[in-house]
Design a protein around this motif. Structure first.
Motif, short mmCIF file in Angstrom:
data_model
loop_
_atom_site.label_atom_id
_atom_site.label_comp_id
_atom_site.label_asym_id
_atom_site.label_seq_id
_atom_site.Cartn_x
_atom_site.Cartn_y
_atom_site.Cartn_z
N ALA A 194 0.83 -1.21 0.00
CA ALA A 194 0.00 0.00 0.00
C ALA A 194 0.86 1.26 0.00
O ALA A 194 0.55 2.24 -0.69
N TYR A 195 1.96 1.22 0.74
CA TYR A 195 2.89 2.36 0.78
C TYR A 195 3.48 2.62 -0.60
O TYR A 195 3.49 3.76 -1.09
N HIS A 196 3.94 1.56 -1.26
CA HIS A 196 4.53 1.73 -2.59
C HIS A 196 3.48 2.13 -3.62
O HIS A 196 3.77 2.90 -4.55
N ALA A 197 2.27 1.65 -3.47
CA ALA A 197 1.20 2.07 -4.37
C ALA A 197 0.90 3.56 -4.18
O ALA A 197 0.68 4.29 -5.16
N ALA A 198 0.90 4.01 -2.93
CA ALA A 198 0.67 5.44 -2.66
C ALA A 198 1.80 6.28 -3.25
O ALA A 198 1.55 7.35 -3.82
N LEU A 199 3.04 5.80 -3.14
CA LEU A 199 4.16 6.54 -3.72
C LEU A 199 4.05 6.58 -5.24
O LEU A 199 4.32 7.60 -5.88
N ALA A 200 3.64 5.45 -5.84
CA ALA A 200 3.48 5.42 -7.30
C ALA A 200 2.38 6.39 -7.72
O ALA A 200 2.52 7.09 -8.73
N MET A 201 1.30 6.43 -6.97
CA MET A 201 0.23 7.37 -7.29
C MET A 201 0.71 8.81 -7.10
O MET A 201 0.30 9.70 -7.86
N ALA A 202 1.56 9.03 -6.13
CA ALA A 202 2.09 10.38 -5.92
C ALA A 202 2.93 10.81 -7.11
O ALA A 202 2.88 11.97 -7.54
N VAL A 203 3.69 9.87 -7.69
CA VAL A 203 4.50 10.20 -8.87
C VAL A 203 3.58 10.54 -10.04
O VAL A 203 3.82 11.50 -10.78
N VAL A 204 2.51 9.76 -10.19
CA VAL A 204 1.56 10.03 -11.28
C VAL A 204 0.88 11.39 -11.08
O VAL A 204 0.80 12.20 -12.02
N VAL A 205 0.43 11.65 -9.87
CA VAL A 205 -0.23 12.94 -9.59
C VAL A 205 0.76 14.09 -9.77
O VAL A 205 0.43 15.13 -10.35
N HIS A 206 2.00 13.90 -9.31
CA HIS A 206 3.03 14.93 -9.50
C HIS A 206 3.24 15.20 -10.99
O HIS A 206 3.31 16.36 -11.40
N SER A 207 3.34 14.16 -11.79
CA SER A 207 3.55 14.32 -13.23
C SER A 207 2.38 15.07 -13.86
O SER A 207 2.57 15.97 -14.69
N LEU A 208 1.16 14.68 -13.49
CA LEU A 208 -0.02 15.36 -14.05
C LEU A 208 -0.06 16.83 -13.65
O LEU A 208 -0.36 17.71 -14.47
N LEU A 209 0.24 17.12 -12.39
CA LEU A 209 0.26 18.51 -11.94
C LEU A 209 1.37 19.30 -12.62
O LEU A 209 1.19 20.46 -13.00
N TYR A 210 2.53 18.69 -12.79
CA TYR A 210 3.67 19.36 -13.41
C TYR A 210 3.35 19.69 -14.87
O TYR A 210 3.55 20.82 -15.33
N ILE A 211 2.84 18.70 -15.59
CA ILE A 211 2.47 18.92 -17.00
C ILE A 211 1.34 19.94 -17.09
O ILE A 211 1.34 20.82 -17.95
N GLY A 212 0.37 19.83 -16.18
CA GLY A 212 -0.74 20.79 -16.17
C GLY A 212 -0.26 22.21 -15.92
O GLY A 212 -0.75 23.15 -16.54
N ALA A 213 0.70 22.38 -15.02
CA ALA A 213 1.23 23.71 -14.75
C ALA A 213 1.94 24.27 -15.98
O ALA A 213 1.80 25.45 -16.31
#
Length: 142
Positions: A97-116
């Motif tokens: 669950a911890y690694h899944a949360a980190l993977a989701m954080a990377v995805v969300v970070h990428s989406l936010l970065y590209i969106g910005a």
């Protein structure tokens, strides 16, 4: 406004969260501990959650124990193996669950970065369009 004294509604209602189902383990000490600490209702959601988690863990251990033991007499070794198996499962589940949360954080970070970047480029394009297509024939104020 009413002049009657107001009473606390929690004092008359009782516990807000029901007690969890207490498992019947082969250990009288564990059974006594579970009845003492978890058999009553709770007003605090954190305490209720902890009680439910403890009872859930002992229910899971009991099920694994009954599966391993089958119709043989009670065995301390099988109980320890069952406890270890459930503990290992919880640890592995937590790590996954911890690694899944980190993977989701990377995805969300990428989406936010590209969106910005997209919003920034859009703002830049609007600024350039405003400079290029400025109305040169409009009225000037003096």
């Amino acid at each position: 406004m009413s002049s009657e004294p107001q009473t606390s509604s929690t004092a008359t209602r009782g516990p807000a969260y029901k007690a969890p189902i207490i498992p019947n383990t082969p250990s009288s000490t564990i059974n006594s501990m579970l009845r003492t600490r978890c058999e009553k209702g709770f007003n605090n959601p954190i305490k209720a959650g902890i009680a439910f988690m403890i009872c859930f863990m002992f229910t899971a251990i009991n099920k694994v124990y009954d599966t391993f033991r089958k119709d043989q007499p009670h065995s301390h070794t099988v109980w320890m193996m069952s406890s270890s198996a459930i503990t290992l499962g919880v640890i592995l589940g937590t790590v996954v669950a911890y690694h899944a949360a980190l993977a989701m954080a990377v995805v969300v970070h990428s989406l936010l970065y590209i969106g910005a970047w997209v919003v920034g480029l859009f703002a830049l394009a609007l600024g350039i369009a405003g400079m290029v297509f400025f109305d040169k024939d409009g009225k000037r104020s003096e």
